[in-house]
Design an enzyme around this catalytic site. Sequence first.
Site, PDB file in Angstrom:
ATOM      1  N   THR A 133      33.684  37.850  41.999  1.00  0.00           N
ATOM      2  CA  THR A 133      34.598  38.996  42.043  1.00  0.00           C
ATOM      3  C   THR A 133      35.915  38.588  42.663  1.00  0.00           C
ATOM      4  O   THR A 133      35.942  37.786  43.603  1.00  0.00           O
ATOM      5  CB  THR A 133      33.998  40.111  42.940  1.00  0.00           C
ATOM      6  OG1 THR A 133      32.725  40.468  42.422  1.00  0.00           O
ATOM      7  CG2 THR A 133      34.885  41.343  43.003  1.00  0.00           C
ATOM      8  N   ASP A 193      30.369  48.657  41.903  1.00  0.00           N
ATOM      9  CA  ASP A 193      31.464  49.474  42.425  1.00  0.00           C
ATOM     10  C   ASP A 193      32.825  49.120  41.824  1.00  0.00           C
ATOM     11  O   ASP A 193      33.739  49.943  41.795  1.00  0.00           O
ATOM     12  CB  ASP A 193      31.562  49.291  43.946  1.00  0.00           C
ATOM     13  CG  ASP A 193      31.819  47.829  44.309  1.00  0.00           C
ATOM     14  OD1 ASP A 193      31.157  46.938  43.718  1.00  0.00           O
ATOM     15  OD2 ASP A 193      32.687  47.550  45.157  1.00  0.00           O
ATOM     16  N   THR A 237      34.404  44.308  48.148  1.00  0.00           N
ATOM     17  CA  THR A 237      33.604  43.276  47.498  1.00  0.00           C
ATOM     18  C   THR A 237      32.233  43.230  48.165  1.00  0.00           C
ATOM     19  O   THR A 237      32.063  43.738  49.266  1.00  0.00           O
ATOM     20  CB  THR A 237      34.323  41.911  47.535  1.00  0.00           C
ATOM     21  OG1 THR A 237      33.570  40.969  46.761  1.00  0.00           O
ATOM     22  CG2 THR A 237      34.468  41.369  48.943  1.00  0.00           C
ATOM     23  N   GLY A 238      31.281  42.614  47.483  1.00  0.00           N
ATOM     24  CA  GLY A 238      29.922  42.556  48.011  1.00  0.00           C
ATOM     25  C   GLY A 238      29.015  43.490  47.239  1.00  0.00           C
ATOM     26  O   GLY A 238      29.275  43.787  46.064  1.00  0.00           O
ATOM     27  N   ARG A 288      23.549  47.325  34.276  1.00  0.00           N
ATOM     28  CA  ARG A 288      23.937  47.596  35.677  1.00  0.00           C
ATOM     29  C   ARG A 288      25.463  47.515  35.832  1.00  0.00           C
ATOM     30  O   ARG A 288      26.113  46.595  35.358  1.00  0.00           O
ATOM     31  CB  ARG A 288      23.275  46.565  36.597  1.00  0.00           C
ATOM     32  CG  ARG A 288      23.580  46.770  38.089  1.00  0.00           C
ATOM     33  CD  ARG A 288      24.729  45.921  38.566  1.00  0.00           C
ATOM     34  NE  ARG A 288      24.944  46.053  40.006  1.00  0.00           N
ATOM     35  CZ  ARG A 288      26.020  45.588  40.633  1.00  0.00           C
ATOM     36  NH1 ARG A 288      26.972  44.985  39.976  1.00  0.00           N
ATOM     37  NH2 ARG A 288      26.142  45.756  41.929  1.00  0.00           N
ATOM     38  N   VAL A 289      26.013  48.511  36.504  1.00  0.00           N
ATOM     39  CA  VAL A 289      27.440  48.515  36.819  1.00  0.00           C
ATOM     40  C   VAL A 289      27.576  48.714  38.325  1.00  0.00           C
ATOM     41  O   VAL A 289      26.897  49.552  38.907  1.00  0.00           O
ATOM     42  CB  VAL A 289      28.170  49.644  36.050  1.00  0.00           C
ATOM     43  CG1 VAL A 289      29.595  49.813  36.538  1.00  0.00           C
ATOM     44  CG2 VAL A 289      28.153  49.362  34.550  1.00  0.00           C
ATOM     45  N   GLY A 292      27.757  46.198  45.478  1.00  0.00           N
ATOM     46  CA  GLY A 292      28.408  47.380  44.938  1.00  0.00           C
ATOM     47  C   GLY A 292      27.656  48.669  45.184  1.00  0.00           C
ATOM     48  O   GLY A 292      28.263  49.713  45.431  1.00  0.00           O
TER      49      GLY A 292
END
Length: 344
Positions: free
Chosen positions: A204, A235, A255-256, A232-233, A258
Amino acid sequence: MFNRRSFVRKVGMLSAGLTVQGAAAGLTQQKKPMKKGPIVLSTWDAGLEANVPAWVILEKGGLALDAVEQGVRHTENSINCCVGLGANPDRDGHVTLDASIMDHQHNCGAVAFLERIKHPISVARRVMEKTPHVMLVGEGAQQFAIAEGFALEPEKLSKAAQAAYSNWLEKSQYKSPSINRENQLDHGPFAPTRLQNGEWNHDTIGMLAMDQHGNLSASCTTSGTGFKMRGRVGDSPIIGAGLFVDNQVGACVATGQGEDVIRVAGASTVVELIRQGRNPQQACEEVIQRIIQIKKERSKDIQVAFIALSSQGEVGSFAIHPGFSFAYKDAQRSELVKAESWFK
Ligand code: SD4
């Protein structure tokens, strides 16, 4: 071990401090003088390189919106990076990409579950500029991209992704996303990948910029978690979770993991706390604490980090675990900054 008592004390002290400062600042609403000149900051080590094309635009007096698009396009383009089509696939072997972009006037666009398109960030910008919508997903997003002239790339995993996928297939264990902290680099789908030049890379990149007019914009682009469930989606394409801009107040990108950013509407909560008087550092810390309060002992196993930029040009960043860095650039300096974290 996670120490409940020290955790409560730490949260208590910090929150109390923040409340007092926040209330005081909220009452007076004093605006500090704005820092002169443009600023760009972006997540993880790849941000250092991504800031370069962004800076070329900002330095010439260009728009923050153009800077954040071109900056992260650079990362999407890099064959060495896990952002973009070179990234790890989902558990069915397909690379699916998410991206979002937002400008200083609350214009925003996003794509999610997009396949075989090289620059999701630019498709997100087209969604923002050319449709009445904010988000397109999956096949519809791909059709829109093709109609807009983006090439449909062949579906072929990069060498590194193929190797990682084959390795994963040996056990095919579906674990929810884990951690990417310094001392556990091999844990979980968010674990960074070691490049040939010895640097670490991530799936990301998020970028925030302020241009010479003082306008803010933000972008974020990701392949999400490696070996995720199909569909899967996270953040990153969700405005208000992965990214948020309010030009009067500030901007934030996450980040990280989501799922845990979405749970607290991460980026917009950071911006709202800045509105209430916190500086960006305090705001990032407070939202990380909120996630820790929700996750309790399970915070040990997740990484989340925020970077934030206020409309006065103040910068803040905080992570759950050590290992997160962000790249900062203004007219005076360009550096990789190690973020503070809750766990040491
Ligand atoms: C996601 N937040 O899809 C992204 C992943 C990420 O470092 O930021 N990884 O949940």
